[in-house]
Design an enzyme around this catalytic site. Structure first.
Site, short mmCIF file in Angstrom:
data_model
loop_
_atom_site.label_atom_id
_atom_site.label_comp_id
_atom_site.label_asym_id
_atom_site.label_seq_id
_atom_site.Cartn_x
_atom_site.Cartn_y
_atom_site.Cartn_z
N TYR A 75 0.84 -1.20 0.00
CA TYR A 75 0.00 0.00 0.00
C TYR A 75 0.87 1.25 0.00
O TYR A 75 2.07 1.20 0.30
CB TYR A 75 -0.94 0.01 1.22
CG TYR A 75 -0.23 0.08 2.55
CD1 TYR A 75 0.04 1.31 3.14
CD2 TYR A 75 0.19 -1.08 3.20
CE1 TYR A 75 0.71 1.38 4.36
CE2 TYR A 75 0.86 -1.01 4.42
CZ TYR A 75 1.11 0.22 4.99
OH TYR A 75 1.77 0.29 6.19
N CYS A 76 0.25 2.37 -0.35
CA CYS A 76 0.92 3.67 -0.34
C CYS A 76 -0.15 4.74 -0.15
O CYS A 76 -1.30 4.42 0.14
CB CYS A 76 1.72 3.90 -1.63
SG CYS A 76 0.72 3.75 -3.12
N THR A 77 0.19 5.99 -0.34
CA THR A 77 -0.74 7.08 -0.03
C THR A 77 -2.00 7.05 -0.89
O THR A 77 -3.12 6.99 -0.39
CB THR A 77 -0.04 8.44 -0.20
OG1 THR A 77 1.16 8.46 0.57
CG2 THR A 77 -0.96 9.57 0.25
N ILE A 92 -4.08 4.54 0.95
CA ILE A 92 -4.48 4.86 2.32
C ILE A 92 -5.61 5.89 2.33
O ILE A 92 -6.53 5.81 3.15
CB ILE A 92 -3.27 5.41 3.11
CG1 ILE A 92 -2.13 4.39 3.14
CG2 ILE A 92 -3.67 5.79 4.54
CD1 ILE A 92 -0.78 4.99 3.50
N CYS A 97 2.38 1.85 -4.91
CA CYS A 97 2.19 0.41 -4.70
C CYS A 97 1.76 -0.28 -5.99
O CYS A 97 2.07 -1.46 -6.19
CB CYS A 97 1.21 0.14 -3.56
SG CYS A 97 -0.32 1.06 -3.59
#
EC number: 1.14.-.-
Length: 309
Positions: A183-185, A212, A190
């Protein structure tokens, strides 16, 4: 596709990215810049052969005009974006940049338009990362993970996304479990990371759809496995559940997010130093930062915004 607004505020913020082949990407730079400026929109958009990435903010009508222009281009007809609100304009200017990559990994022949992992909706994310057969990896950088992450996730502690491939190759134990969830922002890092992982021989690779930000928007706080705040690359610094603005501020000396407790540290001086950077900067550095901070203060008195603030 437009995600619903969660937090009130006069400025609409739109985060977007789309991996798609755009051979003519350079021709979009000038009209995008002009349209944004005409409509009071600020932020950064990156254009490359592999697609578009960026975050913009402005009045509702201005943001909608820019998004409508993008979706009128055949390559971006299926462009998705995430919306939130800001209490003040989070950007100083509008920049439309031409790049080799819309998110820089620095590995040749990694193309998310051809091979990518499996999207997982926010409502299904908790089950995946709670599965003992899943390794969970945060693909963001160390200053981002420092203020928030998913419970139990591995933190590569990278300074830049370029370091991520080497971290994966060094950590052969990542192959010990059948599933990898990343995952990432907002989803872009990702997504590209899953393309890299597939190329490295990982079979079951998953990534959080919308990142996220989408998780914090959709998953109720009482059900959430997220701990802390999510760093964002604008003057809000962080957001929390419901995408409301967080309480972090930015140290303008080192660009690290800092808490209200860290602001009370004797090592903190606005625009000059904080507990993260005091011991890694020289007195000459701090003198230069103080001079810049003085210019910022003078600009504020004139009702202006200094470009370095």
């Amino acid at each position: 596709m437009t995600d619903s607004l969660i937090h009130t505020g006069p400025f609409l913020v739109a985060a977007l990215y789309h991996f798609v082949s755009v051979p003519r990407f350079a021709s979009l730079q000038a009209p995008l810049q002009a349209l944004s400026e005409e409509n009071g929109v600020k932020g950064t958009l990156l254009l490359a052969h592999e697609g578009i990435n960026g975050t913009i903010a402005g009045p509702d009508a201005g943001i909608h005009a820019v998004l409508a222009f993008l979706r009128a281009q055949p390559e971006f007809a299926r462009l998705e974006h995430k919306e939130s609100r800001a209490s003040k304009m989070p950007f100083l200017r509008m920049k439309v940049k031409l790049k080799k990559e819309i998110v820089t990994m620095g590995v040749e022949d990694i193309d998310p338009n051809k091979v990518v992992g499996t999207y997982v909706a926010p409502r299904d994310w908790n089950a995946l990362i709670s599965d003992p057969d899943t390794i969970v990896i945060d693909t963001r950088n160390d200053y981002e993970t420092a203020i928030g992450t998913f419970r139990g996730a591995l933190d590569p502690k990278t300074k830049t996304f370029r370091e991520f491939p080497d971290w994966v190759r060094r950590n052969t134990g990542l192959h010990n479990k059948p599933k990898v969830a990343m995952y990432c922002t907002g989803g872009i890092r990702c997504e590209k990371a899953t393309a890299f992982m597939k190329a490295e021989g990982f079979d079951e690779v998953y990534h959080l759809k919308g990142g996220i930000l989408k998780y914090l928007e959709e998953v109720p706080q009482e059900e959430s496995l997220w701990e802390g705040a999510c760093f964002v690359f604008d003057e809000r610094v962080s957001v929390e559940h419901g995408l409301k603005e967080g309480e972090h501020r930015l140290c303008h000396a080192c660009r690290n997010p800092i808490t209200s407790e860290e602001i009370t540290s004797p090592l903190y001086e606005e625009g000059v130093s904080c507990s993260h950077c005091y011991h890694t900067r020289t007195e000459e550095d701090r003198l230069r930062y103080r001079q810049r901070q003085l210019q910022i203060a003078l600009a504020r008195k004139r009702g202006q915004r200094h470009i370095g603030s």
